[in-house]
Design an enzyme around this catalytic site. Sequence first.
Site, short mmCIF file in Angstrom:
data_model
loop_
_atom_site.label_atom_id
_atom_site.label_comp_id
_atom_site.label_asym_id
_atom_site.label_seq_id
_atom_site.Cartn_x
_atom_site.Cartn_y
_atom_site.Cartn_z
N SER A 135 0.84 -7.76 0.58
CA SER A 135 1.86 -6.71 0.59
C SER A 135 3.04 -7.04 1.48
O SER A 135 4.11 -6.44 1.35
CB SER A 135 1.24 -5.37 1.03
OG SER A 135 0.90 -5.39 2.40
N LYS A 163 2.92 -2.79 7.78
CA LYS A 163 4.12 -2.67 6.95
C LYS A 163 5.34 -2.76 7.85
O LYS A 163 5.24 -2.83 9.07
CB LYS A 163 4.15 -1.34 6.19
CG LYS A 163 2.89 -1.00 5.39
CD LYS A 163 2.73 -1.84 4.14
CE LYS A 163 1.49 -1.41 3.35
NZ LYS A 163 1.23 -2.31 2.20
#
Length: 294
Positions: A59, A120
């Site tokens: 990701s 993230k």
Amino acid sequence: MRWKLGRSGNEATFANDGSAPAKKKKKEDSFPVFLVKLAVVVFIFRSFVFSPFSIPSESMLPRLLIGDYLLAAKWSYGYSKYSLPFSLPIIPGRILENTPDRGDIAVFKAPPGNDVDYIKRVIGLPGDQIQMNSGQLFINGEAVPKRKIEDFVIPVTQNMIDASNADAGISPCKAPQFEDKAADGSDVCRYPRFVETLPEGKSYEVLDLAMTPQDSTQVFTVPAGHVFMMGDNRDNSEDSRFPAEVGGGVGMVPIENLVGRAQIMMWSTDGSSSWLLPWTWFTAARWDRLGRTF
């Protein structure tokens, strides 16, 4: 001169020989006591200084690869129960709180369960309005500059193959159209790569593989005490663009859930090593990634 015990063992007599008083030998800790002390030191270090994290997914490509191991600085955003191992509820709320900077790569406990570590990039701060429109990021109504650069090419490794198999994927390159060959004939993945530059001037690389539903979203307003998190691999990230649900997105992430800021790469492996073959621990290492900072 020196002191010495008399015959009874409890009276001291003085000897005129110029020597100093004998020092009592320090009693060494037993092994169980040593282990307890070591556990306390490790607990304090992991809770308040640095904590290790591994990267299990793609990701955050191209910045982070599967098999990377990094240290996160625990002091960057203050401390809450999520700073402690097992999220022990001994810190009320959040102390020494700091709002993250836009563009930080942060580790956090993912809603709604608040029990799994995600990593993230911080895109939206409290009060911001965030939107994706046809693959373009907008912050407070202004388009974030996005520039195409050369494709990101990554060798296909064993941990990429394992991750694809675990997700019942059809290719370790996300899809067959991204499969390619290197000059030596080995398998590689080739992805479209771009550079985004945030309003504060911070630049970073992102992947944008194709037009997907998450490339166009509603306008999200970040509530007070929350941040909007996104993965750099825009078409392969469960992040704040999706509602917080088990097996799905994370929604708006409370600042209280922040665990630490990615600081330094301490190890990286391509997944080809075997515990029973110690020499493969070194051949599988991606030495060029060690020591990279964020």
